[in-house]
Design a protein around this motif. Structure first.
Motif, PDB file in Angstrom:
ATOM      1  N   HIS A  84       0.648  -1.305  -0.236  1.00  0.00           N
ATOM      2  CA  HIS A  84       0.053  -0.383   0.284  1.00  0.00           C
ATOM      3  C   HIS A  84       1.202   1.449   0.158  1.00  0.00           C
ATOM      4  N   SER A  85       1.905   1.243  -0.727  1.00  0.00           N
ATOM      5  CA  SER A  85       2.917   2.161  -0.740  1.00  0.00           C
ATOM      6  C   SER A  85       3.215   2.968  -2.560  1.00  0.00           C
ATOM      7  N   SER A  86       3.439   3.498  -2.515  1.00  0.00           N
ATOM      8  CA  SER A  86       4.044   4.404  -4.634  1.00  0.00           C
ATOM      9  C   SER A  86       5.119   3.254  -4.511  1.00  0.00           C
ATOM     10  N   GLU A  87       5.181   3.503  -5.827  1.00  0.00           N
ATOM     11  CA  GLU A  87       6.132   2.519  -6.431  1.00  0.00           C
ATOM     12  C   GLU A  87       7.450   3.369  -6.160  1.00  0.00           C
ATOM     13  N   VAL A  88       7.902   4.467  -6.137  1.00  0.00           N
ATOM     14  CA  VAL A  88       8.507   5.568  -5.722  1.00  0.00           C
ATOM     15  C   VAL A  88       9.215   5.047  -4.352  1.00  0.00           C
ATOM     16  N   THR A  89       8.232   5.247  -3.752  1.00  0.00           N
ATOM     17  CA  THR A  89       8.929   4.725  -2.343  1.00  0.00           C
ATOM     18  C   THR A  89       9.465   3.024  -2.251  1.00  0.00           C
ATOM     19  N   VAL A  90       8.445   2.180  -2.590  1.00  0.00           N
ATOM     20  CA  VAL A  90       8.614   0.886  -3.203  1.00  0.00           C
ATOM     21  C   VAL A  90      10.330   1.057  -3.666  1.00  0.00           C
ATOM     22  N   ARG A  91      10.552   1.699  -5.338  1.00  0.00           N
ATOM     23  CA  ARG A  91      12.251   1.920  -5.237  1.00  0.00           C
ATOM     24  C   ARG A  91      12.636   2.181  -3.745  1.00  0.00           C
TER      25      ARG A  91
END
Length: 266
Positions: free
Chosen positions: A41-48
């Motif tokens: 439940h996070s943005s792809e930017v955060t996951v990167r």
């Protein structure tokens, strides 16, 4: 550091989120960036950012569009694992791929659970000649009297229930068919299709070489993933059949290289 959830859930702290990411990658071997972002439940930017941190600790390998475990480039998932992954997507991919087959065609079909699903759709055809090194494909087609099935020779690779080795490659030499339908463990715009095993790669190359056109069947978990041995270069791939969860940037790169995209919608 934490991410505030828009739906009112409590914030998820980075350490907790990264632990969840690591668990997902360990459970699946390879996971796309989109799947990870949805799961935590996070943005792809955060996951990167999380993936960079986990990679710096040696806990996983980052790839374009996702992540794998260290050593995943050379690890081959077994049939039991593959058959449980993304079954709905594989069925939709098989439906689209079957539309590329016509009565009277001669085709070659490689191993894999997606190509097994594809083979199930071939039983409605007539005057069809299918050459394969996959026991799964042969088993699916065995009861269809209108489909002629020819198995390659070779040594049985039990993990994927397919025939490999020099005998398999030699039995494909000199064949010329309309299309090859093959899968693999990873597909990138830079290297094309790849697999962790050299023997499997050798037969996949022979399957591709026998065909006028190469059709790759790959669900989104394989798009953007690179594994150890290249099997089919991107400029040799004519069609990609995948699902709409595949990373758009990789699909765009492949399209720019002349690959015709067939994307199953959900």
């Amino acid at each position: 550091m934490s991410d505030t959830q828009s739906d009112g859930r409590r914030p998820v702290f980075a350490a907790e989120r990264r632990q969840r990411i690591l668990e997902l990658v360990r459970a699946n071997g390879a996971v796309s960036l989109r799947e990870l972002a949805q799961a935590v439940h996070s943005s792809e930017v955060t996951v990167r950012r999380d993936l960079r941190a986990l990679e710096s600790e040696g806990l996983l390998n980052r790839h374009h569009g996702g992540a794998t475990l260290p050593g995943e480039l050379s690890r081959e998932a077994g049939y039991a694992h593959k058959v449980s992954v993304e079954s709905a997507e594989k069925a939709a991919i098989a439906d689209l791929a079957a539309a590329l087959v016509e009565d009277g065609d001669a085709i070659v079909v490689g191993p894999g659970t997606t190509t097994q699903e594809f083979a199930r759709r071939l039983t409605r055809h007539s005057e069809l000649a299918v050459v394969s090194n996959s026991l799964l494909v042969a088993q699916v087609l065995a009861g269809s009297p209108r489909v002629e099935v020819m198995l390659t020779g070779g040594t049985l690779r039990g993990s994927i229930l397919a025939l490999v080795g020099s005998a398999a490659e030699h039995s494909l030499a000199g064949l010329r068919v309309r299309r090859a339908f093959i899968s693999g463990n990873g597909l990138t715009a830079e290297r094309g299709l790849s697999t962790p095993n050299m023997q499997v790669a050798g037969v996949d190359r022979a399957l591709a070489a026998a065909a006028e056109e190469v059709v790759v069947l790959a669900d989104h978990t394989k798009i953007g993933i690179d594994t150890m041995v290249q099997t089919v270069a991107p400029d040799r791939i004519d069609h990609l059949v995948t699902d709409d969860a595949a990373p758009r940037d990789v699909l765009d790169d492949l399209s720019g290289r002349g690959v015709r995209l067939h994307v199953a919608q959900f």
